[in-house]
Design an enzyme around this catalytic site. Structure first.
Site, PDB file in Angstrom:
ATOM      1  N   ASP A  44      61.860 -38.442 -26.761  1.00  0.00           N
ATOM      2  CA  ASP A  44      61.334 -37.086 -26.969  1.00  0.00           C
ATOM      3  C   ASP A  44      61.993 -36.110 -25.999  1.00  0.00           C
ATOM      4  O   ASP A  44      61.799 -36.208 -24.782  1.00  0.00           O
ATOM      5  CB  ASP A  44      59.816 -37.091 -26.747  1.00  0.00           C
ATOM      6  CG  ASP A  44      59.193 -35.736 -27.048  1.00  0.00           C
ATOM      7  OD1 ASP A  44      58.918 -35.468 -28.229  1.00  0.00           O
ATOM      8  OD2 ASP A  44      58.997 -34.942 -26.095  1.00  0.00           O
ATOM      9  N   TYR A  49      63.662 -28.552 -22.073  1.00  0.00           N
ATOM     10  CA  TYR A  49      63.702 -29.557 -21.000  1.00  0.00           C
ATOM     11  C   TYR A  49      65.061 -29.561 -20.306  1.00  0.00           C
ATOM     12  O   TYR A  49      65.211 -30.175 -19.253  1.00  0.00           O
ATOM     13  CB  TYR A  49      63.397 -30.967 -21.520  1.00  0.00           C
ATOM     14  CG  TYR A  49      62.053 -31.136 -22.197  1.00  0.00           C
ATOM     15  CD1 TYR A  49      61.084 -30.139 -22.141  1.00  0.00           C
ATOM     16  CD2 TYR A  49      61.741 -32.290 -22.883  1.00  0.00           C
ATOM     17  CE1 TYR A  49      59.855 -30.287 -22.770  1.00  0.00           C
ATOM     18  CE2 TYR A  49      60.514 -32.456 -23.508  1.00  0.00           C
ATOM     19  CZ  TYR A  49      59.581 -31.449 -23.452  1.00  0.00           C
ATOM     20  OH  TYR A  49      58.365 -31.604 -24.081  1.00  0.00           O
ATOM     21  N   LYS A  74      63.000 -30.112 -29.855  1.00  0.00           N
ATOM     22  CA  LYS A  74      62.045 -29.038 -30.169  1.00  0.00           C
ATOM     23  C   LYS A  74      62.714 -27.675 -30.041  1.00  0.00           C
ATOM     24  O   LYS A  74      63.453 -27.420 -29.083  1.00  0.00           O
ATOM     25  CB  LYS A  74      60.837 -29.101 -29.221  1.00  0.00           C
ATOM     26  CG  LYS A  74      60.191 -30.471 -29.152  1.00  0.00           C
ATOM     27  CD  LYS A  74      58.899 -30.463 -28.357  1.00  0.00           C
ATOM     28  CE  LYS A  74      58.488 -31.882 -28.000  1.00  0.00           C
ATOM     29  NZ  LYS A  74      59.239 -32.429 -26.844  1.00  0.00           N
ATOM     30  N   HIS A 107      58.319 -25.892 -30.977  1.00  0.00           N
ATOM     31  CA  HIS A 107      57.699 -26.311 -29.719  1.00  0.00           C
ATOM     32  C   HIS A 107      56.297 -25.712 -29.515  1.00  0.00           C
ATOM     33  O   HIS A 107      55.374 -26.388 -29.111  1.00  0.00           O
ATOM     34  CB  HIS A 107      58.623 -25.934 -28.555  1.00  0.00           C
ATOM     35  CG  HIS A 107      58.427 -26.771 -27.326  1.00  0.00           C
ATOM     36  ND1 HIS A 107      59.450 -27.078 -26.470  1.00  0.00           N
ATOM     37  CD2 HIS A 107      57.334 -27.363 -26.804  1.00  0.00           C
ATOM     38  CE1 HIS A 107      58.993 -27.820 -25.477  1.00  0.00           C
ATOM     39  NE2 HIS A 107      57.704 -28.001 -25.657  1.00  0.00           N
TER      40      HIS A 107
HETATM   41  N1  LIG Z   1      55.130 -30.526 -26.828  1.00  0.00           N
HETATM   42  C1  LIG Z   1      54.789 -30.092 -25.644  1.00  0.00           C
HETATM   43  O1  LIG Z   1      54.396 -28.921 -25.482  1.00  0.00           O
HETATM   44  C2  LIG Z   1      54.865 -31.020 -24.463  1.00  0.00           C
HETATM   45  C3  LIG Z   1      54.293 -30.653 -23.234  1.00  0.00           C
HETATM   46  C4  LIG Z   1      54.371 -31.542 -22.159  1.00  0.00           C
HETATM   47  C5  LIG Z   1      55.012 -32.786 -22.326  1.00  0.00           C
HETATM   48  N2  LIG Z   1      55.596 -33.116 -23.523  1.00  0.00           N
HETATM   49  C6  LIG Z   1      56.275 -34.436 -23.715  1.00  0.00           C
HETATM   50  O2  LIG Z   1      55.339 -35.473 -23.421  1.00  0.00           O
HETATM   51  C7  LIG Z   1      55.932 -36.380 -22.490  1.00  0.00           C
HETATM   52  C8  LIG Z   1      54.873 -37.063 -21.658  1.00  0.00           C
HETATM   53  O3  LIG Z   1      54.045 -36.111 -21.019  1.00  0.00           O
HETATM   54  P1  LIG Z   1      53.931 -35.968 -19.427  1.00  0.00           P
HETATM   55  O4  LIG Z   1      55.178 -36.459 -18.769  1.00  0.00           O
HETATM   56  O5  LIG Z   1      53.471 -34.590 -19.163  1.00  0.00           O
HETATM   57  O6  LIG Z   1      52.678 -36.884 -19.063  1.00  0.00           O
HETATM   58  P2  LIG Z   1      52.332 -38.443 -19.050  1.00  0.00           P
HETATM   59  O7  LIG Z   1      53.362 -39.230 -19.792  1.00  0.00           O
HETATM   60  O8  LIG Z   1      50.913 -38.543 -19.461  1.00  0.00           O
HETATM   61  O9  LIG Z   1      52.372 -38.782 -17.508  1.00  0.00           O
HETATM   62  C9  LIG Z   1      53.577 -38.928 -16.805  1.00  0.00           C
HETATM   63  C10 LIG Z   1      53.217 -39.175 -15.343  1.00  0.00           C
HETATM   64  O10 LIG Z   1      52.467 -40.390 -15.223  1.00  0.00           O
HETATM   65  C11 LIG Z   1      53.175 -41.336 -14.432  1.00  0.00           C
HETATM   66  N3  LIG Z   1      53.004 -42.634 -15.097  1.00  0.00           N
HETATM   67  C12 LIG Z   1      53.641 -43.074 -16.218  1.00  0.00           C
HETATM   68  N4  LIG Z   1      53.182 -44.287 -16.576  1.00  0.00           N
HETATM   69  C13 LIG Z   1      52.220 -44.620 -15.676  1.00  0.00           C
HETATM   70  C14 LIG Z   1      51.385 -45.764 -15.521  1.00  0.00           C
HETATM   71  N5  LIG Z   1      51.419 -46.789 -16.393  1.00  0.00           N
HETATM   72  N6  LIG Z   1      50.526 -45.786 -14.458  1.00  0.00           N
HETATM   73  C15 LIG Z   1      50.483 -44.754 -13.595  1.00  0.00           C
HETATM   74  N7  LIG Z   1      51.247 -43.637 -13.696  1.00  0.00           N
HETATM   75  C16 LIG Z   1      52.112 -43.571 -14.734  1.00  0.00           C
HETATM   76  C17 LIG Z   1      54.608 -40.859 -14.385  1.00  0.00           C
HETATM   77  O11 LIG Z   1      55.200 -41.163 -13.144  1.00  0.00           O
HETATM   78  P3  LIG Z   1      56.480 -42.177 -13.036  1.00  0.00           P
HETATM   79  O12 LIG Z   1      57.609 -41.528 -13.758  1.00  0.00           O
HETATM   80  O13 LIG Z   1      56.705 -42.278 -11.564  1.00  0.00           O
HETATM   81  O14 LIG Z   1      56.033 -43.483 -13.648  1.00  0.00           O
HETATM   82  C18 LIG Z   1      54.421 -39.325 -14.496  1.00  0.00           C
HETATM   83  O15 LIG Z   1      54.113 -38.776 -13.236  1.00  0.00           O
HETATM   84  C19 LIG Z   1      56.909 -35.504 -21.710  1.00  0.00           C
HETATM   85  O16 LIG Z   1      57.853 -36.268 -21.017  1.00  0.00           O
HETATM   86  C20 LIG Z   1      57.492 -34.666 -22.823  1.00  0.00           C
HETATM   87  O17 LIG Z   1      58.493 -35.415 -23.509  1.00  0.00           O
HETATM   88  C21 LIG Z   1      55.511 -32.248 -24.596  1.00  0.00           C
END
Ligand SMILES: NC(=O)c1ccc[n+]([C@@H]2O[C@H](COP(=O)([O-])OP(=O)(O)OC[C@H]3O[C@@H](n4cnc5c(N)ncnc54)[C@H](OP(=O)(O)O)[C@@H]3O)[C@@H](O)[C@H]2O)c1
Length: 277
Positions: A44, A49, A74, A107
Site C-alpha cells: 500500500d 507518501y 492513491k 485518497h
Molecule cells: N488512506 C489513508 O488515509 C491512510 C492513512 C494512514 C495510513 N494509511 C496506510 O495504512 C498503513 C498502516 O497504518 P499506520 O502505519 O498508520 O498504523 P499501524 O499499521 O496500525 O501501526 C504501525 C505502528 O505499529 C507498530 N507495529 C506494527 N506491528 C506491530 C506489532 N505486531 N506489535 C507492536 N507494534 C507494531 C509499527 O512500528 P514498527 O515499524 O517498529 O513495527 C508502527 O509504529 C500505512 O502504512 C499506510 O499505508 C492510509
C-alpha cells in the site's frame, strides 16, 4: 501468505497487506523486499507518501513475479480534476516503474474542493485503458459513495478507512457491505495508541498463544476488512502476517469491537472536514 477475496469487479485481493507509510529511501526498499520475502503480496503506497519509487524498486528486487503482487496507490487531493487525475496516475506509474496498478484509490474526498466525482470518472477511464485493474476510494462517507455511484454507475471495489479497536467503524462497515464494497483498514493496529494491553485483546492473546497485534489483525479479518499493518521490524512483520492460523470466538470479536470510544479516531477531523492535499 494471506488468502484472497474476490472484489465486486471479479478481481482478487489479498486479505491482509503491508502499509508503507512513512518509509522512504534505501531502507524502505530493503524493508519492503523483506516483507515480500516474508509473504506479503499487497503493498500500500500513495503519491503523498513520497515512496512510490521505493515501492516500485522493491517490486523489481523482490523474488516474486509482478503478477503475484498487488500494488495499491492513491490519488492526492490536489489532483482531483479529471485531466489532472489521469496525468497524476500516469506519473504514479512512472515513479513506480510499473505498467499498471492493481488498485488505485482516491485518497480523500476533499468535499470542499468538490472534484471527487471528476476524479472518480478519471479512475473509470484509467480502468478502461488498463492502466489500473481495480478502482476504489479512501475515507469516503456514505454520502460521498452515493454521489460517485449515482454519477457514474460504477461502485468502488474498495473503501479504505481508518479502522481499529478504538474506532471500529460499525456504520461505515455496514454501508460498504450493503453497497458491495470491500472495506480496507488503515492504522489497523491503532498506531501509537494501539490497545495492546486492553483486557479483551491481552486475554485473547493469552488464550490463543499469540501476540496482541495478531489478535487485533485477526479481529480485522473476522470483521471482513483487509488490514494493512506497517512494520519495519522483521519479527513483527512475520507475526502480523500470521493472522490466519487461529480463530477468535464471536464473544472475543464483540469484546474487542466494544473498545470503540467517541474519541477513538486518530485524525482530529472526519472526512468531511479533513482535507488531504
Ligand atoms: N488512506 C489513508 O488515509 C491512510 C492513512 C494512514 C495510513 N494509511 C496506510 O495504512 C498503513 C498502516 O497504518 P499506520 O502505519 O498508520 O498504523 P499501524 O499499521 O496500525 O501501526 C504501525 C505502528 O505499529 C507498530 N507495529 C506494527 N506491528 C506491530 C506489532 N505486531 N506489535 C507492536 N507494534 C507494531 C509499527 O512500528 P514498527 O515499524 O517498529 O513495527 C508502527 O509504529 C500505512 O502504512 C499506510 O499505508 C492510509
Amino acid at each position: 501468505m494471506a488468502p484472497t477475496y474476490t472484489l465486486n469487479d471479479g478481481l482478487s485481493i489479498p486479505a491482509l497487506g503491508f502499509g508503507t507509510y512513512p518509509m522512504t529511501g534505501e531502507s524502505a526498499v530493503s524493508t519492503i523486499v523483506r516483507a515480500v520475502e516474508t509473504g506479503y503480496r499487497l503493498l500500500d503506497t500513495a503519491v503523498n507518501y513520497g515512496n512510490e519509487r521505493e515501492v516500485g524498486e522493491a517490486v523489481r528486487r523482490s523474488p516474486v513475479e509482478r503478477d503475484e503482487l498487488f500494488v495499491t496507490s492513491k490519488l492526492p487531493g490536489r489532483h482531483h480534476g479529471y485531466d489532472q487525475a489521469i496525468e497524476s496516475t500516469r506519473e504514479s506509474l512512472a515513479s513506480l516503474g510499473l505498467d499498471y496498478l492493481d488498485l488505485h484509490l482516491i485518497h480523500w474526498p476533499n468535499p470542499s474542493v468538490g472534484l471527487y466525482v471528476d476524479a472518480w470518472r478519471a479512475l473509470v477511464t484509467l480502468r478502461e485503458e488498463g492502466l489500473v485493474r481495480s478502482i476504489g476510494v479512501s475515507n469516503f462517507t456514505e454520502e460521498h459513495l452515493n454521489r460517485i455511484i449515482d454519477a457514474t454507475g460504477v461502485t468502488p471495489a474498495v473503501n479504505q478507512i481508518e479502522l481499529h479497536p478504538y474506532f471500529p467503524q460499525e456504520q461505515m462497515r455496514e454501508v460498504n457491505e450493503r453497497l458491495g464494497i470491500r472495506t480496507e483498514s488503515w492504522s489497523p493496529l491503532g498506531k501509537k495508541q494501539a490497545p495492546f494491553t486492553e483486557p479483551p485483546v491481552a486475554e485473547a492473546a493469552d488464550r490463543h498463544g499469540v501476540t496482541p497485534g495478531q489478535v487485533i489483525l485477526r479481529w480485522q479479518v473476522q470483521l471482513g476488512s483487509i488490514p494493512i499493518p506497517k512494520s519495519e521490524d522483521p519479527d513483527r512483520q512475520r507475526q502480523n502476517l500470521d493472522a490466519f492460523s487461529f480463530e477468535l470466538s464471536d464473544d472475543e470479536v464483540a469484546a474487542i469491537t466494544g473498545l470503540g470510544r467517541p474519541d477513538g479516531r486518530l485524525f482530529g477531523g472526519d472526512p468531511n472536514s479533513h482535507e488531504e492535499m
